[in-house]
Design a protein around this motif. Structure first.
Motif, short mmCIF file in Angstrom:
data_model
loop_
_atom_site.label_atom_id
_atom_site.label_comp_id
_atom_site.label_asym_id
_atom_site.label_seq_id
_atom_site.Cartn_x
_atom_site.Cartn_y
_atom_site.Cartn_z
N SER A 42 -32.40 -0.32 28.55
CA SER A 42 -31.80 0.46 27.46
C SER A 42 -31.35 1.84 27.92
O SER A 42 -30.71 2.57 27.15
CB SER A 42 -32.81 0.62 26.31
OG SER A 42 -33.24 -0.65 25.85
N ASP A 43 -31.68 2.22 29.15
CA ASP A 43 -31.35 3.55 29.65
C ASP A 43 -29.84 3.68 29.87
O ASP A 43 -29.18 2.76 30.38
CB ASP A 43 -32.08 3.80 30.97
CG ASP A 43 -31.82 5.19 31.52
OD1 ASP A 43 -32.34 6.15 30.94
OD2 ASP A 43 -31.07 5.28 32.51
N SER A 44 -29.27 4.82 29.49
CA SER A 44 -27.81 5.02 29.58
C SER A 44 -27.32 4.96 31.02
O SER A 44 -26.23 4.45 31.29
CB SER A 44 -27.44 6.36 28.95
OG SER A 44 -28.09 7.44 29.60
N ALA A 45 -28.11 5.50 31.97
CA ALA A 45 -27.70 5.45 33.38
C ALA A 45 -27.65 4.01 33.88
O ALA A 45 -26.73 3.62 34.62
CB ALA A 45 -28.67 6.28 34.23
N PHE A 46 -28.62 3.21 33.46
CA PHE A 46 -28.62 1.79 33.85
C PHE A 46 -27.41 1.07 33.24
O PHE A 46 -26.77 0.24 33.90
CB PHE A 46 -29.90 1.12 33.41
CG PHE A 46 -29.96 -0.36 33.73
CD1 PHE A 46 -30.36 -0.79 34.99
CD2 PHE A 46 -29.57 -1.31 32.80
CE1 PHE A 46 -30.38 -2.15 35.30
CE2 PHE A 46 -29.60 -2.66 33.09
CZ PHE A 46 -30.00 -3.07 34.35
N LEU A 47 -27.11 1.37 31.98
CA LEU A 47 -25.97 0.72 31.32
C LEU A 47 -24.68 1.01 32.05
O LEU A 47 -23.82 0.13 32.20
CB LEU A 47 -25.89 1.19 29.86
CG LEU A 47 -27.04 0.79 28.94
CD1 LEU A 47 -26.85 1.41 27.56
CD2 LEU A 47 -27.16 -0.72 28.83
N ASP A 48 -24.51 2.25 32.52
CA ASP A 48 -23.29 2.63 33.23
C ASP A 48 -23.17 1.87 34.56
O ASP A 48 -22.09 1.38 34.91
CB ASP A 48 -23.26 4.14 33.48
CG ASP A 48 -23.10 4.93 32.20
OD1 ASP A 48 -22.62 4.36 31.21
OD2 ASP A 48 -23.48 6.12 32.20
N ILE A 49 -24.27 1.80 35.31
CA ILE A 49 -24.24 1.10 36.60
C ILE A 49 -24.03 -0.40 36.41
O ILE A 49 -23.27 -1.04 37.13
CB ILE A 49 -25.54 1.38 37.39
CG1 ILE A 49 -25.62 2.85 37.77
CG2 ILE A 49 -25.63 0.50 38.63
CD1 ILE A 49 -26.88 3.24 38.49
N HIS A 50 -24.70 -0.98 35.41
CA HIS A 50 -24.53 -2.41 35.15
C HIS A 50 -23.09 -2.72 34.76
O HIS A 50 -22.54 -3.75 35.16
CB HIS A 50 -25.49 -2.85 34.04
CG HIS A 50 -25.42 -4.32 33.74
ND1 HIS A 50 -24.63 -4.83 32.73
CD2 HIS A 50 -26.02 -5.39 34.34
CE1 HIS A 50 -24.76 -6.15 32.71
NE2 HIS A 50 -25.59 -6.51 33.66
N VAL A 343 -15.50 -7.53 29.51
CA VAL A 343 -16.44 -7.53 30.63
C VAL A 343 -17.84 -7.42 30.05
O VAL A 343 -18.05 -6.72 29.05
CB VAL A 343 -16.15 -6.33 31.57
CG1 VAL A 343 -17.21 -6.25 32.67
CG2 VAL A 343 -14.76 -6.47 32.18
N GLU A 344 -18.79 -8.12 30.62
CA GLU A 344 -20.14 -8.13 30.09
C GLU A 344 -20.63 -6.72 29.83
O GLU A 344 -20.51 -5.84 30.67
CB GLU A 344 -21.10 -8.85 31.05
CG GLU A 344 -20.98 -10.37 30.98
CD GLU A 344 -22.21 -11.05 31.56
OE1 GLU A 344 -23.00 -10.38 32.25
OE2 GLU A 344 -22.39 -12.24 31.32
N SER A 345 -21.21 -6.52 28.65
CA SER A 345 -21.63 -5.20 28.24
C SER A 345 -22.98 -5.25 27.55
O SER A 345 -23.27 -6.18 26.79
CB SER A 345 -20.58 -4.59 27.29
OG SER A 345 -21.05 -3.39 26.71
N LEU A 346 -23.81 -4.24 27.79
CA LEU A 346 -25.10 -4.12 27.14
C LEU A 346 -25.10 -3.00 26.10
O LEU A 346 -26.12 -2.42 25.80
CB LEU A 346 -26.20 -3.84 28.18
CG LEU A 346 -26.55 -4.99 29.12
CD1 LEU A 346 -27.43 -4.49 30.25
CD2 LEU A 346 -27.27 -6.11 28.36
N VAL A 347 -23.93 -2.69 25.58
CA VAL A 347 -23.81 -1.59 24.63
C VAL A 347 -24.75 -1.82 23.45
O VAL A 347 -24.66 -2.82 22.75
CB VAL A 347 -22.36 -1.47 24.11
CG1 VAL A 347 -22.26 -0.36 23.07
CG2 VAL A 347 -21.42 -1.18 25.27
N PRO A 348 -25.69 -0.88 23.19
CA PRO A 348 -26.61 -1.06 22.07
C PRO A 348 -25.95 -0.76 20.74
O PRO A 348 -25.06 0.10 20.65
CB PRO A 348 -27.72 -0.04 22.37
CG PRO A 348 -27.02 1.03 23.16
CD PRO A 348 -25.95 0.35 23.96
#
Length: 350
Positions: A42-50, A343-348
Motif C-alpha cells: 500500500s506504500d506510495s513508493a512501492f506503487l510507483d516502482i511497481h 497497464v496493471e495498477s494497484l491504485v487504491p
C-alpha cells in the motif's frame, strides 16, 4: 529455513524488490499474509516502482453485456487472446453501451443509466467500488474519471442536467478523500452528451450542446470549466468521437470513412486553442467496414469493427501504416462494443 532447521528471514529491501515485479493479483493475496506485506504493497513508493515494472499493456474488451480482459501475443502474430472477467459481469450485465465507460491509469469508471450510481473498478486487482447515488431526483447525469498528476488525485466528475432550469451543474468526488459529492459551483447552460469522455494532461473533455455543439473542458486540479469551440459548426455529434492522441485531445470524424478516409482533428496546446486537421486514408478492403469505437495506445489508433471474425484495425499515427488485430476466443454472436488499454495498477480506492 536453513540446513539447521532455523527460519531465515528475508531482508525487507529484497522483499521490496521481489514484490515490485509480481503481478497485481498476486500482490493482492500477499496483502493478507502479514501487516508488513499489507503496509508495503500500500506504500506510495512501492506503487510507483511497481507501476514502472508493469510495462505490459493489457486490454479490457466490452462485449454485449459482458467484459473480458485480453493481452496481445508477442510472438509476431497480430492476435490477442481473450479471457472473460466474471467478477464484473454481475455488476454490469445490463450495461447497454460502450459510451458509458472511461479509463484513466488502469482505473475504469462506468454507469448503467443517467439515474443510477457510478462504479469504479480495477481489472488488475478486481476491486469494485460503488460511488454515492445522485440525490437530485430524475435529472440527467453523466460520469467521467479524471487524474491530476501534481497532487496525485483521482476525481470523478458528475454532470447533472436540470431540464427545467436548462442548465448543467458540475459535481466532484475525490477518491480516497470525499465521502459525498461536492458542488464545484460551476453552472453552464448546456446539455452534456453521454458519449465517451477523455482525460488527458489533467483535463476532462466531453461533448455538450448549448446554442451549438462544443466541448466542455474540466480542469481536474482547479475544478474550473471552459467551453471549447470546434473547428466549424457540427450538426450531428454522433458521427464524432473524442480520443486522446499523444497527450492531446483529438476528435475523430467518421463521416468519410466509406469514401476511403477519415478526419482526425487535434487540439494544439496553444493560447488560441487551434485545431489541426489530419486526413488519414483507409485501405480499400476496410472502407466498407463501419468502425464502432476507437482508442489510442502504444502509438496506434485502434478501431473496433465486427465483420464476421472479431478484430480491430490499428493505425500507427507515426509510421502512417495499418494492421489488423484479430481477437481469438471471443464469441462470434457477441459484438465488441469497445476496447480499452491499461497497464496493471494497484491504485487504491481509499
Amino acid at each position: 529455513m536453513n540446513s539447521a532447521g532455523k527460519i531465515v528471514s528475508i531482508p525487507q529491501e529484497i522483499m521490496f524488490e521481489i514484490f515490485s515485479w509480481l503481478p497485481s493479483n498476486s500482490l493482492m493475496r500477499f496483502k493478507c499474509v502479514s501487516k508488513f506485506c499489507n503496509s508495503m504493497v500500500s506504500d506510495s513508493a512501492f506503487l510507483d516502482i511497481h507501476k514502472c515494472h508493469s510495462v505490459r499493456t493489457k486490454f479490457l474488451v466490452h462485449g454485449e453485456g459482458v467484459y473480458y480482459t485480453a493481452e496481445e501475443k508477442k510472438d509476431g502474430k497480430a492476435s490477442a487472446s481473450v479471457l472473460q472477467l466474471d467478477t464484473f459481469n454481475n455488476h454490469y450485465n445490463c450495461n447497454p453501451a460502450y459510451s458509458r465507460l472511461n479509463c484513466v491509469n488502469g482505473l475504469f469508471c462506468g454507469y448503467e443509466s443517467s439515474y443510477m450510481q457510478a462504479t469504479i473498478f480495477n481489472p488488475s486487482t478486481k476491486q469494485v467500488r460503488f460511488l454515492p447515488k445522485p440525490n437530485e431526483g430524475k435529472c440527467w447525469n453523466t460520469f467521467s474519471l479524471g487524474f491530476e498528476s501534481e497532487e496525485n488525485k483521482y476525481k470523478v466528475l458528475r454532470t447533472t442536467y436540470h431540464p427545467r432550469e436548462r442548465h448543467t451543474k458540475y459535481w466532484v468526488f475525490t477518491l480516497g478523500i470525499d465521502k459525498s459529492w461536492r458542488d464545484t459551483q460551476n453552472i453552464f447552460p448546456c446539455i452534456p452528451y453521454s458519449m465517451p469522455s477523455v482525460c488527458t494532461s489533467g483535463v476532462i473533455y466531453q461533448f455538450a450542446m448549448a446554442d451549438y455543439i462544443s466541448i466542455v473542458a474540466f480542469d481536474v486540479k482547479s475544478e474550473k470549466i471552459e467551453n471549447i469551440a470546434l473547428w466549424y459548426a457540427v450538426e450531428f455529434v454522433y458521427y464524432y468521437q473524442l480520443i486522446e492522441v499523444k497527450s492531446k485531445l483529438g476528435v475523430i470524424d467518421y463521416r468519410k470513412w466509406v469514401r476511403g478516409y477519415f478526419d482526425l482533428w487535434i487540439l494544439e496546446k496553444t493560447p488560441k486553442r487551434e485545431w489541426e486537421r489530419h486526413i488519414i486514408g483507409v485501405p480499400s478492403i476496410w472502407k466498407t467496414t463501419k468502425p464502432k469505437f476507437a482508442s489510442f495506445f502504444d502509438g496506434e489508433i485502434v478501431f473496433v469493427v465486427n465483420s464476421g471474425d472479431s478484430c480491430c484495425l490499428c493505425y500507427d499515427f507515426t509510421r502512417k501504416s495499418w494492421r489488423e488485430l484479430k481477437i481469438k476466443g471471443h464469441p462470434k454472436e457477441n459484438d465488441i462494443k469497445g476496447i480499452y488499454s491499461y497497464v496493471e495498477s494497484l491504485v487504491p480506492f481509499g
